[in-house]
Design an enzyme around this catalytic site. Structure first.
Site, short mmCIF file in Angstrom:
data_model
loop_
_atom_site.label_atom_id
_atom_site.label_comp_id
_atom_site.label_asym_id
_atom_site.label_seq_id
_atom_site.Cartn_x
_atom_site.Cartn_y
_atom_site.Cartn_z
CE LYS A 1 -1.52 -4.59 3.26
NZ LYS A 1 -1.75 -5.91 2.68
CB SER B 1 -0.85 -0.02 1.27
OG SER B 1 -1.41 1.24 1.52
CE1 TYR C 1 -4.04 -2.99 5.46
CE2 TYR C 1 -3.63 -0.64 5.12
CZ TYR C 1 -3.85 -1.90 4.60
OH TYR C 1 -3.89 -2.09 3.24
P1 NAD Z 1 -10.82 -7.32 0.88
O1 NAD Z 1 -11.08 -7.29 2.34
O2 NAD Z 1 -11.97 -7.15 -0.05
O3 NAD Z 1 -10.06 -8.68 0.49
C1 NAD Z 1 -9.17 -9.32 1.35
C2 NAD Z 1 -9.61 -10.78 1.46
O4 NAD Z 1 -8.72 -11.46 2.35
C3 NAD Z 1 -11.02 -10.92 2.03
O5 NAD Z 1 -11.82 -11.68 1.13
C4 NAD Z 1 -10.82 -11.65 3.36
O6 NAD Z 1 -11.88 -12.53 3.65
C5 NAD Z 1 -9.49 -12.36 3.12
N1 NAD Z 1 -8.73 -12.66 4.34
C6 NAD Z 1 -8.40 -11.83 5.35
N2 NAD Z 1 -7.69 -12.49 6.28
C7 NAD Z 1 -7.56 -13.77 5.84
C8 NAD Z 1 -6.93 -14.93 6.36
N3 NAD Z 1 -6.31 -14.93 7.55
N4 NAD Z 1 -6.99 -16.08 5.65
C9 NAD Z 1 -7.64 -16.12 4.46
N5 NAD Z 1 -8.25 -15.06 3.93
C10 NAD Z 1 -8.21 -13.89 4.61
O7 NAD Z 1 -9.69 -6.23 0.59
P2 NAD Z 1 -9.14 -5.69 -0.79
O8 NAD Z 1 -9.52 -4.26 -0.91
O9 NAD Z 1 -9.44 -6.61 -1.89
O10 NAD Z 1 -7.59 -5.71 -0.47
C11 NAD Z 1 -6.75 -6.79 -0.88
C12 NAD Z 1 -5.34 -6.52 -0.36
O11 NAD Z 1 -4.89 -5.28 -0.87
C13 NAD Z 1 -5.27 -6.42 1.16
O12 NAD Z 1 -4.06 -7.03 1.58
C14 NAD Z 1 -5.21 -4.93 1.40
O13 NAD Z 1 -4.53 -4.61 2.58
C15 NAD Z 1 -4.43 -4.45 0.18
N6 NAD Z 1 -4.71 -3.04 -0.13
C16 NAD Z 1 -6.00 -2.63 -0.35
C17 NAD Z 1 -6.25 -1.28 -0.61
C18 NAD Z 1 -7.65 -0.78 -0.83
O14 NAD Z 1 -7.86 0.41 -0.75
N7 NAD Z 1 -8.62 -1.64 -1.11
C19 NAD Z 1 -5.18 -0.36 -0.68
C20 NAD Z 1 -3.88 -0.83 -0.47
C21 NAD Z 1 -3.66 -2.18 -0.21
N1 UFG Z 2 -12.96 10.32 3.30
C1 UFG Z 2 -13.99 11.17 3.65
N2 UFG Z 2 -15.09 10.62 4.22
C2 UFG Z 2 -15.22 9.30 4.46
C3 UFG Z 2 -14.17 8.44 4.11
C4 UFG Z 2 -13.04 8.99 3.52
O1 UFG Z 2 -13.90 12.38 3.46
O2 UFG Z 2 -16.25 8.89 5.01
C5 UFG Z 2 -11.78 10.90 2.66
C6 UFG Z 2 -10.53 10.66 3.47
O3 UFG Z 2 -10.34 11.69 4.39
C7 UFG Z 2 -9.47 10.63 2.37
C8 UFG Z 2 -10.21 10.09 1.15
O4 UFG Z 2 -11.59 10.23 1.43
O5 UFG Z 2 -9.07 11.93 2.08
C9 UFG Z 2 -9.92 8.64 0.88
O6 UFG Z 2 -10.12 7.90 2.07
P1 UFG Z 2 -10.08 6.32 2.11
O7 UFG Z 2 -10.31 5.89 3.52
O8 UFG Z 2 -10.95 5.76 1.05
O9 UFG Z 2 -8.60 5.99 1.64
P2 UFG Z 2 -7.21 6.42 2.28
O10 UFG Z 2 -6.49 7.22 1.24
O11 UFG Z 2 -7.34 7.01 3.61
O12 UFG Z 2 -6.58 4.99 2.52
C10 UFG Z 2 -6.18 4.21 1.43
C11 UFG Z 2 -6.34 2.72 1.72
C12 UFG Z 2 -5.46 2.30 2.84
C13 UFG Z 2 -4.06 2.75 2.64
C14 UFG Z 2 -4.00 4.23 2.31
C15 UFG Z 2 -2.62 4.62 1.91
O13 UFG Z 2 -7.68 2.44 2.05
O14 UFG Z 2 -5.45 0.87 2.86
O15 UFG Z 2 -4.85 4.52 1.22
O16 UFG Z 2 -2.56 5.91 1.47
F1 UFG Z 2 -3.33 2.51 3.75
#
Ligand code: NAD
Ligand code: UFG
Length: 334
Positions: free
Chosen positions: A157, A125, A153
């Site tokens: 990472k 991330s 969290y």
């Molecule tokens: P998500 O929660 O939709 O998917 C993650 C999946 O992992 C889920 O289906 C959950 O059931 C499974 N999981 C969690 N713990 C587990 C375990 N112990 N064993 C088996 N399965 C398990 O999330 P996502 O948005 O698809 O994110 C996927 C990956 O990308 C995550 O590692 C997340 O941290 C990373 N990531 C996501 C974002 C974002 O904004 N969505 C940003 C940066 C990084």
């Molecule tokens: N925001 C709002 N209202 C809400 C939710 C979010 O105004 O109810 C704003 C936040 O302040 C931020 C933007 O929308 O400015 C995006 O927020 P998110 O929570 O969707 O995403 P973040 O950028 O905070 O976080 C994302 C991922 C994290 C990761 C991070 C790294 O979700 O997993 O980027 O930059 F760690």
């Protein structure tokens, strides 16, 4: 044919990546404990691709079950999405996050080692960059990581990245591609899969969807006094299908050693611009209220995407408007 194990493959990013891999001719198996996703996603993947991936409902913390999957699998590579991702929850429950994300990854890596699987693509991330001020430039992959991360969290990472680097030092045949995602949004254009978290969401777009479905009265906009043109935070929102395709590019270029890539668009969009884009796509107004800043939010986060382009040939092609259209399609399918 290359067989890929996708951990977290019923989740948001994993399911879209499964679709892209299957469409590109890979054989895919999915491992997920359904902590934050639903088994019905496998049916949706089948509807989209015509292929039903083998699904293992397994928790990464169950090391013997994980090893069994590997012993029966003959995988060429692993794409590792499984993890918990709620920033605020990680502050309340750090042990849960370290155990699940770091402990789960260790079990995965041990099973890979025991069965001779030496290629992993890992979901990291932008949060690993911590609070480095970037001014008008995007984050580049060579910037220092780990300092100023504000929550457990994010630290999981960072720790997993360091573990993967250490493994590559100890074993020159091991390949670890670390993908640092910016803000994934949108849904598959079929509207069949999208972001559908269990419980109360944390991220902007799932919350926008809740307001649009009238399950919440209004969106909270966290802060309007940042040093940005409209005062709200700026993020780099990447369409989920582009992000999924980034994994395909990473997999096909994987070499022994560590490689790190940002996956973003290189463009920033403010919270109010996101609200306006959703209103434009839906034709309806989205009620919102300005609230105080959310702790730990950086004013501006966007990627420098030149490395992914020059080394992987990867470039995001879809816009925020495309993502809003596809989100609405998914929303109306629910
Ligand atoms: P998500 O929660 O939709 O998917 C993650 C999946 O992992 C889920 O289906 C959950 O059931 C499974 N999981 C969690 N713990 C587990 C375990 N112990 N064993 C088996 N399965 C398990 O999330 P996502 O948005 O698809 O994110 C996927 C990956 O990308 C995550 O590692 C997340 O941290 C990373 N990531 C996501 C974002 C974002 O904004 N969505 C940003 C940066 C990084
Ligand atoms: N925001 C709002 N209202 C809400 C939710 C979010 O105004 O109810 C704003 C936040 O302040 C931020 C933007 O929308 O400015 C995006 O927020 P998110 O929570 O969707 O995403 P973040 O950028 O905070 O976080 C994302 C991922 C994290 C990761 C991070 C790294 O979700 O997993 O980027 O930059 F760690």
């Amino acid at each position: 044919m290359d067989k890929i194990l996708i951990t977290g493959g019923t989740g948001y990013i994993g399911s879209h990546t499964a679709v892209e891999l299957i469409n590109a001719g890979y054989e895919v198996e999915i491992l997920d404990n359904l902590a934050n996703s639903k088994a019905s996603v496998i049916d949706r993947i089948f509807e989209i691709t015509g292929v039903r991936p083998v699904f293992h409902q397994v928790d990464l913390l169950d090391s013997s079950a994980v090893l069994k999957v590997f012993k029966e699998g003959s995988f060429s590579s692993v794409i590792h999405f499984a993890g918990l991702k709620a920033v605020a929850e990680s502050v309340e429950k750090p042990l849960l996050y370290y155990e699940n994300n770091v402990g789960g990854t260790l079990n995965l890596l041990k099973a890979m080692y025991e069965t001779g699987v030496s290629r992993i693509v890992f979901s990291s991330s932008a949060t690993v960059y911590g609070d480095i001020p970037i001014g008008g430039h995007g984050f580049t992959e060579d910037m220092p990581t780990g300092r100023g991360i504000t929550n457990p969290y994010g630290r999981t990472k960072y720790m997993i990245e360091e573990i993967l680097k250490d493994i590559c030092i100890s074993d020159p045949t091991f390949s670890a591609t670390i993908l640092r995602y910016f803000n994934p949004i949108g849904a598959h254009p079929s509207g069949l899969i999208g972001e559908d978290p269990n419980g109360i969401p944390n991220n902007l777009m799932p919350l926008v969807m809740r307001v649009a479905r009238k399950e919440m009265p209004e969106l909270s906009v966290f802060g309007n006094d940042y040093e940005t043109p409209d005062g709200t935070c700026i993020r780099d929102y990447i369409h989920i299908v582009d992000l999924a395709k980034g994994h395909l590019a990473a997999l096909s270029h994987a070499e022994p050693g560590v490689a790190i890539y940002n996956l973003g668009t290189g463009r920033g969009t403010s919270v109010l611009e996101m609200v306006a884009a959703f209103e434009k796509a839906s034709g309806e107004s989205l009620p919102y209220r300005t609230m105080p800043r959310r702790a730990g939010d950086l004013p501006i986060v966007f990627a420098d995407v030149s490395k992914a382009f020059s080394e992987l040939g990867f470039k995001a092609t879809l816009s925020v408007d495309d993502a809003m259209r596809d989100t609405l399609k998914f929303l109306r399918n629910q």
